[in-house]
Design a protein around this motif. Structure first.
Motif, PDB file in Angstrom:
ATOM      1  N   ALA A  45       0.710  -1.093   0.023  1.00  0.00           N
ATOM      2  CA  ALA A  45       0.326  -0.126   0.071  1.00  0.00           C
ATOM      3  C   ALA A  45       0.637   1.057   0.367  1.00  0.00           C
ATOM      4  CB  ALA A  45      -0.909  -0.168   1.497  1.00  0.00           C
ATOM      5  N   CYS A  46       1.723   0.757   1.095  1.00  0.00           N
ATOM      6  CA  CYS A  46       2.764   2.408   0.208  1.00  0.00           C
ATOM      7  C   CYS A  46       3.629   2.973  -0.941  1.00  0.00           C
ATOM      8  CB  CYS A  46       3.964   1.596   1.830  1.00  0.00           C
ATOM      9  SG  CYS A  46       3.753   2.117   3.204  1.00  0.00           S
ATOM     10  N   VAL A  47       3.766   1.411  -1.187  1.00  0.00           N
ATOM     11  CA  VAL A  47       4.649   1.951  -3.192  1.00  0.00           C
ATOM     12  C   VAL A  47       2.623   2.460  -3.635  1.00  0.00           C
ATOM     13  CG1 VAL A  47       4.619   0.083  -5.078  1.00  0.00           C
ATOM     14  CG2 VAL A  47       6.010   0.303  -2.230  1.00  0.00           C
ATOM     15  N   ALA A  48       2.035   1.816  -3.840  1.00  0.00           N
ATOM     16  CA  ALA A  48       0.674   2.394  -4.412  1.00  0.00           C
ATOM     17  C   ALA A  48       0.349   3.819  -4.034  1.00  0.00           C
ATOM     18  CB  ALA A  48      -0.591   1.285  -4.078  1.00  0.00           C
ATOM     19  N   ARG A  49       0.321   3.830  -3.011  1.00  0.00           N
ATOM     20  CA  ARG A  49       0.117   5.487  -2.275  1.00  0.00           C
ATOM     21  C   ARG A  49       1.504   6.277  -2.915  1.00  0.00           C
ATOM     22  NH1 ARG A  49      -3.583   9.423  -1.164  1.00  0.00           N
ATOM     23  NH2 ARG A  49      -2.247  10.957   0.067  1.00  0.00           N
ATOM     24  N   ALA A  50       2.448   6.085  -2.924  1.00  0.00           N
ATOM     25  CA  ALA A  50       3.435   6.587  -2.648  1.00  0.00           C
ATOM     26  C   ALA A  50       3.024   6.900  -4.521  1.00  0.00           C
ATOM     27  CB  ALA A  50       5.106   5.967  -2.846  1.00  0.00           C
ATOM     28  N   CYS A  52       0.611   7.414  -6.566  1.00  0.00           N
ATOM     29  CA  CYS A  52      -0.452   8.274  -5.964  1.00  0.00           C
ATOM     30  C   CYS A  52       0.047   8.989  -6.410  1.00  0.00           C
ATOM     31  CB  CYS A  52      -1.514   7.397  -5.622  1.00  0.00           C
ATOM     32  SG  CYS A  52      -1.980   5.688  -6.051  1.00  0.00           S
ATOM     33  N   LEU A  53       0.885   9.657  -5.341  1.00  0.00           N
ATOM     34  CA  LEU A  53       1.648  10.812  -4.686  1.00  0.00           C
ATOM     35  C   LEU A  53       2.224  11.397  -6.056  1.00  0.00           C
ATOM     36  CD1 LEU A  53       1.490  10.060  -0.960  1.00  0.00           C
ATOM     37  CD2 LEU A  53       0.465  11.413  -2.155  1.00  0.00           C
ATOM     38  N   PHE A  54       3.311  10.433  -6.553  1.00  0.00           N
ATOM     39  CA  PHE A  54       4.388  11.210  -7.477  1.00  0.00           C
ATOM     40  C   PHE A  54       3.584  11.283  -8.351  1.00  0.00           C
ATOM     41  CE2 PHE A  54       6.798   9.176 -11.482  1.00  0.00           C
ATOM     42  CZ  PHE A  54       8.095  11.070 -10.455  1.00  0.00           C
TER      43      PHE A  54
END
Length: 132
Positions: A45-50, A52-54
């Motif tokens: 989820a951290c990778v997925a959220r990152a 999205c943010l990027f």
């Protein structure tokens, strides 16, 4: 997911982002579910959220926060996070440009079995770009 189950938030976010099994995709809600799971420490989820943010998908673009989430995930063994951090450092996109850090993150991703990173690192050796 609505009851706070971490993996359910991540999986529901993936489905919302792709629209898989749903009538339509909802990038904003997907990003929010990734955020919830990431805050609970879920590495994927951290990778997925990152991402999205990027990319500014479903949320405001924040490349520095993306880098922070990628670093967290990388420190917990995520090959994708290492590969993405390598790209950010190579280009100076959201972080300071640093070719050595880019190489180091690629090498770590290779150790973790990431084929794309192996190819990218191999090209760097072939072209003698920052590697010895």
């Amino acid at each position: 997911a609505l009851q706070g189950h971490v993996k359910a938030n991540y999986e529901f976010g993936r489905r919302l982002l792709s629209g898989l099994g749903l009538k339509k995709c909802d990038k904003v809600t997907a990003s929010e579910h990734f955020r919830r799971a990431a805050e609970a420490g879920d590495v994927e989820a951290c990778v997925a959220r990152a991402w999205c943010l990027f990319s500014g998908v479903g949320c405001s673009q924040d490349k520095q926060e993306a880098a922070n989430l990628y670093k967290f995930a990388a420190s917990r063994g995520s090959a994708r996070a290492n590969r993405n951090l390598a790209g950010m450092h190579e280009k100076g996109d959201g972080v300071a440009q640093d070719q050595q850090k880019a190489i180091d993150f690629l090498k770590e991703a290779v150790k973790l079995g990431d084929r794309d990173s192996r190819r990218q690192l191999g090209l760097k050796y072939f072209k003698a770009e920052g590697v010895k």
